[in-house]
Structures are given as C-alpha cells and as structure tokens.
Design an enzyme around this catalytic site. Structure first.
Site, PDB file in Angstrom:
ATOM      1  N   GLU A  91       0.835  -1.227   0.089  1.00  0.00           N
ATOM      2  CA  GLU A  91      -0.198   0.001   0.092  1.00  0.00           C
ATOM      3  C   GLU A  91       1.006   1.218   0.038  1.00  0.00           C
ATOM      4  OE1 GLU A  91      -2.766  -0.090   3.407  1.00  0.00           O
ATOM      5  OE2 GLU A  91      -3.021  -2.367   3.015  1.00  0.00           O
ATOM      6  N   CYS A 104       3.428   8.053   1.356  1.00  0.00           N
ATOM      7  CA  CYS A 104       3.574   7.287   2.384  1.00  0.00           C
ATOM      8  C   CYS A 104       4.058   5.900   1.789  1.00  0.00           C
ATOM      9  CB  CYS A 104       2.520   7.249   3.358  1.00  0.00           C
ATOM     10  SG  CYS A 104       2.818   6.028   4.596  1.00  0.00           S
ATOM     11  N   CYS A 111       5.592  -7.612   7.623  1.00  0.00           N
ATOM     12  CA  CYS A 111       6.570  -6.983   8.462  1.00  0.00           C
ATOM     13  C   CYS A 111       6.788  -8.242   9.697  1.00  0.00           C
ATOM     14  CB  CYS A 111       6.176  -5.985   9.162  1.00  0.00           C
ATOM     15  SG  CYS A 111       6.990  -4.975  10.422  1.00  0.00           S
ATOM     16  N   CYS A 115       4.518  -5.574  16.308  1.00  0.00           N
ATOM     17  CA  CYS A 115       3.844  -4.806  17.227  1.00  0.00           C
ATOM     18  C   CYS A 115       2.429  -4.991  17.214  1.00  0.00           C
ATOM     19  CB  CYS A 115       4.049  -3.281  16.589  1.00  0.00           C
ATOM     20  SG  CYS A 115       5.725  -2.783  16.350  1.00  0.00           S
ATOM     21  N   CYS A 118      -0.559  -3.341  15.294  1.00  0.00           N
ATOM     22  CA  CYS A 118      -0.363  -3.003  13.730  1.00  0.00           C
ATOM     23  C   CYS A 118      -0.910  -3.964  12.803  1.00  0.00           C
ATOM     24  CB  CYS A 118       1.276  -2.691  13.503  1.00  0.00           C
ATOM     25  SG  CYS A 118       1.552  -2.327  11.839  1.00  0.00           S
ATOM     26  N   GLY A 158       5.913  -2.441   6.572  1.00  0.00           N
ATOM     27  CA  GLY A 158       7.326  -2.788   6.701  1.00  0.00           C
ATOM     28  C   GLY A 158       8.020  -1.929   7.480  1.00  0.00           C
ATOM     29  N   GLU A 159       9.325  -2.475   7.914  1.00  0.00           N
ATOM     30  CA  GLU A 159      10.266  -1.900   8.951  1.00  0.00           C
ATOM     31  C   GLU A 159      11.384  -1.705   8.101  1.00  0.00           C
ATOM     32  OE1 GLU A 159      10.995  -0.321  12.010  1.00  0.00           O
ATOM     33  OE2 GLU A 159      12.672  -0.168  11.198  1.00  0.00           O
ATOM     34  N   SER A 190      10.713   6.262   9.253  1.00  0.00           N
ATOM     35  CA  SER A 190      10.162   5.960  10.617  1.00  0.00           C
ATOM     36  C   SER A 190      10.723   4.318  11.110  1.00  0.00           C
ATOM     37  CB  SER A 190       8.710   5.668  10.628  1.00  0.00           C
ATOM     38  OG  SER A 190       7.939   5.553  11.917  1.00  0.00           O
ATOM     39  N   SER A 213       9.250   5.313  16.523  1.00  0.00           N
ATOM     40  CA  SER A 213       7.880   4.599  17.007  1.00  0.00           C
ATOM     41  C   SER A 213       8.241   4.264  18.514  1.00  0.00           C
ATOM     42  CB  SER A 213       7.430   3.489  16.206  1.00  0.00           C
ATOM     43  OG  SER A 213       7.277   3.964  15.070  1.00  0.00           O
ATOM     44  N   HIS A 215       6.123   4.804  21.802  1.00  0.00           N
ATOM     45  CA  HIS A 215       4.663   4.523  22.124  1.00  0.00           C
ATOM     46  C   HIS A 215       4.500   4.148  23.661  1.00  0.00           C
ATOM     47  CE1 HIS A 215       3.703   4.461  17.939  1.00  0.00           C
ATOM     48  NE2 HIS A 215       4.266   3.417  17.583  1.00  0.00           N
ATOM     49  N   CYS A 340      -1.781   2.103   7.342  1.00  0.00           N
ATOM     50  CA  CYS A 340      -1.121   0.905   6.807  1.00  0.00           C
ATOM     51  C   CYS A 340      -1.773  -0.528   7.166  1.00  0.00           C
ATOM     52  CB  CYS A 340       0.476   1.286   6.981  1.00  0.00           C
ATOM     53  SG  CYS A 340       0.715   0.842   8.576  1.00  0.00           S
TER      54      CYS A 340
HETATM   55  N1  SAH Z   1       8.004  -0.121  10.987  1.00  0.00           N
HETATM   56  C1  SAH Z   1       7.930   1.583  10.970  1.00  0.00           C
HETATM   57  C2  SAH Z   1       7.198   2.072   9.965  1.00  0.00           C
HETATM   58  C3  SAH Z   1       5.735   1.636   9.826  1.00  0.00           C
HETATM   59  S1  SAH Z   1       4.568   2.107  10.780  1.00  0.00           S
HETATM   60  C4  SAH Z   1       7.852   1.916  12.547  1.00  0.00           C
HETATM   61  O1  SAH Z   1       7.430   1.187  13.324  1.00  0.00           O
HETATM   62  O2  SAH Z   1       8.001   3.029  12.621  1.00  0.00           O
HETATM   63  C5  SAH Z   1       4.270   3.791  10.795  1.00  0.00           C
HETATM   64  C6  SAH Z   1       3.752   4.286  12.234  1.00  0.00           C
HETATM   65  O3  SAH Z   1       2.356   3.831  12.332  1.00  0.00           O
HETATM   66  C7  SAH Z   1       4.505   3.565  13.388  1.00  0.00           C
HETATM   67  O4  SAH Z   1       4.878   4.793  14.384  1.00  0.00           O
HETATM   68  C8  SAH Z   1       3.698   2.779  13.859  1.00  0.00           C
HETATM   69  O5  SAH Z   1       4.070   2.413  15.319  1.00  0.00           O
HETATM   70  C9  SAH Z   1       2.237   3.379  13.699  1.00  0.00           C
HETATM   71  N2  SAH Z   1       1.038   2.410  13.594  1.00  0.00           N
HETATM   72  C10 SAH Z   1       1.154   1.002  13.060  1.00  0.00           C
HETATM   73  N3  SAH Z   1      -0.407   0.649  13.540  1.00  0.00           N
HETATM   74  C11 SAH Z   1      -0.742   1.313  14.081  1.00  0.00           C
HETATM   75  C12 SAH Z   1      -2.306   1.560  14.499  1.00  0.00           C
HETATM   76  N4  SAH Z   1      -3.166   0.600  14.283  1.00  0.00           N
HETATM   77  N5  SAH Z   1      -2.693   2.975  14.838  1.00  0.00           N
HETATM   78  C13 SAH Z   1      -1.679   3.860  15.133  1.00  0.00           C
HETATM   79  N6  SAH Z   1      -0.596   3.743  14.809  1.00  0.00           N
HETATM   80  C14 SAH Z   1      -0.201   2.649  14.344  1.00  0.00           C
END
Ligand code: SAH
Length: 354
Positions: A91, A104, A111, A115, A118, A158-159, A190, A213, A215, A340
């Site tokens: 995407e 984006c 991935c 997390c 996600c 993805g990371e 990110s 990220s 959190h 995403c």
């Molecule tokens: N892997 C990378 C980039 C992709 S995710 C990373 O972890 O940063 C991009 C951002 O969206 C990250 O901050 C991730 O933690 C956040 N994210 C993922 N799923 C989410 C969700 N359901 N709600 C809010 N933020 C989310």
C-alpha cells in the site's frame, strides 16, 4: 541470467550498463529521466529500436500496478494498493499537506516486528522490497495522479531499517537531480527502533528526518506492545537517538500511539516527558523534541481501543508543560481505511475466500 532491475540503477551504473552492451555513455542521460517519469524503454521515443532491444535483453522494468485505488471524499487522500511483478501487494498513500503532496510508501511485503497494534505485521514478513520497487511506488503514484510529489514518509507496511540496503539505495535514487529530485529534508524514515541500524544510518549523515515509534516510556509497557523492545530497550533506543542527533544535527520526532488504558494516563505522559528530557536534553547537546500523538487506529485483531479526546488533550498538555512540542496527528483518509496494512490484508482475505 537474472536481469538487472533498471529502476534500481544510479545514473553512473546505468552508464556502465549501457557501455557494456555497446551503447554510448551519454545515452544514460536520455534514459534515466524517462525511467523515473514512468516510461519503460519500449515507450521511449528518443532512443532507437536497437538500443531498446539491447536493453530489453539484459534488464527489467516494472512499475507497481494500481490494483485498487480509493479516494477520500473528506480530504482527497488517495490510497493505492499496488501489485508488484510477482503478484505481492503493498500500500501507498498520497496525502495533501499544507506544503504539497507527500507519499507514504511501504518498505516490505508484510513485517516481522510484531507490534501488537499494527495490521501490517499479522501475517509476518513475506519479503523485502527492492530499491526499484520502493522508487516505483513514488513514480507510479505520480504518474497515476498526474501530480508532483514533494515529500516521502516511510511509514507504510514494513520496517525500513530491516531492509537497510535497499532503503539507502532508494534514498539516493529519489534524491537524484536527473530523476524525481526530492530533497532529503522532505523525506522521513520511521522505525520501531533497530538500534544497530540507527547507528549505521547516522554514519551516512543523510539530512532526512528520523521518526522513532516509541509508544511507551517504560520497558514493561513497551515490551508488552512492541516485541523489539526486548532486544533494544527504551534506554538503548534513546541513547541511539542521542548519538544520531550528535552525528547528524537532525532533530528526531517521536511517534506515540495512544491506546486507552495502556499508555495514555497522565502518569504515562509525565513519564514520557521525564524520559525524553533526561535522555536527550543535557547541557552540551540539547535536542528540540517533537512528539506526534496518534490515537490508535483500531485493528480488530488487537482489541485495542483508541483514547478519548479528553485523554489525548490532557496527554498533549502535560508534554507541552514540560517543554516538549506535541501535535495530535491529523487523521487523513478516515473514510478509506488509510492507515497502513489494512487494505492489503482485507484484499488478501477476500481472495482467500473466493
Ligand atoms: N515499521 C516502522 C514504520 C511503519 S509503521 C515503524 O514502526 O515506525 C508507521 C507508524 O504507524 C509507526 O509509528 C507505527 O507504530 C504506527 N502504527 C502502526 N499501526 C498503527 C495503528 N493501528 N494505529 C496507530 N498507529 C499505528
């Protein structure tokens, strides 16, 4: 013989390839800009048939194909589901910010980071994207929308730091003046916090923006929602942020997803402010700190619930009181499921049922 991916070549590499198939070096200057506009060699009218044939023998040119496209009626955000040459889908989201269009992009198919909130990580990682596929998302979206894209965020599926070499190659390609010419300052990467790779990135001294990220501000909470924290804990991550700032002079922004009852209390906010101030603000090196607060997008598998407006406001106010700039992420494309991983997952689930 495996064919060379044309979109992954730098201008110099393209020159070398052309010379190796009996073409003059200057041809690269005719071909490179067109590739980055979304034309395959077969579609280029400024090169001869023989050149096109020679190129086709040793190279491949694939742009991601638009498999689905959703346009938000609320704010014009466009979400693409792109199909790659091998049938895998990723995407990309095209968003209108005050200063222009930003895309984006995804960096992997799936991935491995796990997390808990996600959607992209639920089926694990299928494979890394190539540099050409990273660039291809930007080119294909620009071509389809007919618009000029001025910024990139690597916040899709993805990371990015788990696909380090392709990402670094992509950054150089997208910055090429002969190509899309997108400035490093308009690019954000990110990461969930791969400390060894943050250090490698710092060595490159690219003036991109690094987003972390985070959190959660303590190991217990963070490990419960982000498995990577068991490998690189909060202290190790913040120490690498400090090194990154010292090496590059670039401020880092922090993402903090607010999940009701998990990490959104006033104590959590105080803890976060204390952590950032203690880790990143010493007398010698004082980093401007910016926290992006994102009320969690509810993914049904996670069961997490987004924090209420009042909790979000209170959280932001506590950060501000402690000298930390906090913004609440604007929700773009709320009507098209623009966060995403959800579209890819939904499409794959539908295909599996049929
Ligand atoms: N892997 C990378 C980039 C992709 S995710 C990373 O972890 O940063 C991009 C951002 O969206 C990250 O901050 C991730 O933690 C956040 N994210 C993922 N799923 C989410 C969700 N359901 N709600 C809010 N933020 C989310």
């Amino acid at each position: 013989m495996e064919k060379v991916e044309l979109l992954a070549l730098s201008p110099v590499e393209l020159q070398e390839l052309l010379v190796s198939i009996g073409e003059p070096k200057y041809r690269a200057g005719q071909i490179f800009p067109q590739l980055h506009k979304g034309l395959s060699p077969a579609q280029m009218t400024n090169i001869g048939k023989l050149t096109r044939e020679r190129l086709a023998e040793v190279t491949d040119y694939h742009l991601p194909k638009v498999k689905r496209k959703l346009v938000s009626a609320l704010d014009g955000t466009i979400k693409y589901l792109f199909e790659l040459a091998d049938g895998n889908c990723v995407e990309s989201v095209l968003m209108q910010y005050e200063h222009g269009l930003t895309i984006c992009i995804s960096t992997q198919v799936g991935c491995n980071m796990g997390c808990k909130f996600c959607a992209s990580t639920i089926g694990g990682k299928v494979r890394n994207l190539t540099a050409g596929e990273l660039l291809g998302q930007v080119i294909a979206a620009a071509k389809d929308s007919g618009k000029i894209i001025g910024g990139i965020v690597m916040m899709g599926i993805g990371e990015p730091l788990d696909n380090f070499d392709a990402v670094v190659r992509f950054l150089a390609l997208v910055n090429c003046p002969e190509g899309l010419n997108i400035g490093y300052r308009h690019i954000s990467l990110s990461t969930c916090g791969l400390v060894d790779r943050i250090d490698r990135l710092a060595e490159l001294k690219l003036p991109i923006t690094l987003s972390i990220s985070l959190h959660a501000a303590d190991d217990e909470t963070r490990s419960a929602i982000m498995p990577i924290n068991r490998k690189y804990n909060v202290a190790a991550l913040l120490a690498s942020c400090k090194r990154y700032f010292v090496a590059t002079g670039r401020r880092i922004s922090f993402e903090y997803t607010l999940i009701a009852g998990k990490n959104d209390s006033r104590e959590d906010a105080e803890k976060l402010a204390l952590l950032l101030n203690r880790s990143l603000r010493t007398r010698q090196e004082s980093m401007p700190i910016h926290v992006n607060l994102i009320p969690v997008n509810e993914v049904k598998e996670s069961g997490f619930v987004r924090s209420g407006a009042r909790a979000v406001k209170a959280f932001a106010a506590i950060l501000e009181k402690n000298g930390i700039r906090a913004t609440v992420r604007r929700t773009l494309g709320a009507d098209i499921n623009a966060s995403c991983g959800q579209l890819r997952k939904e499409t794959a689930e539908k295909a599996a049922k049929e």
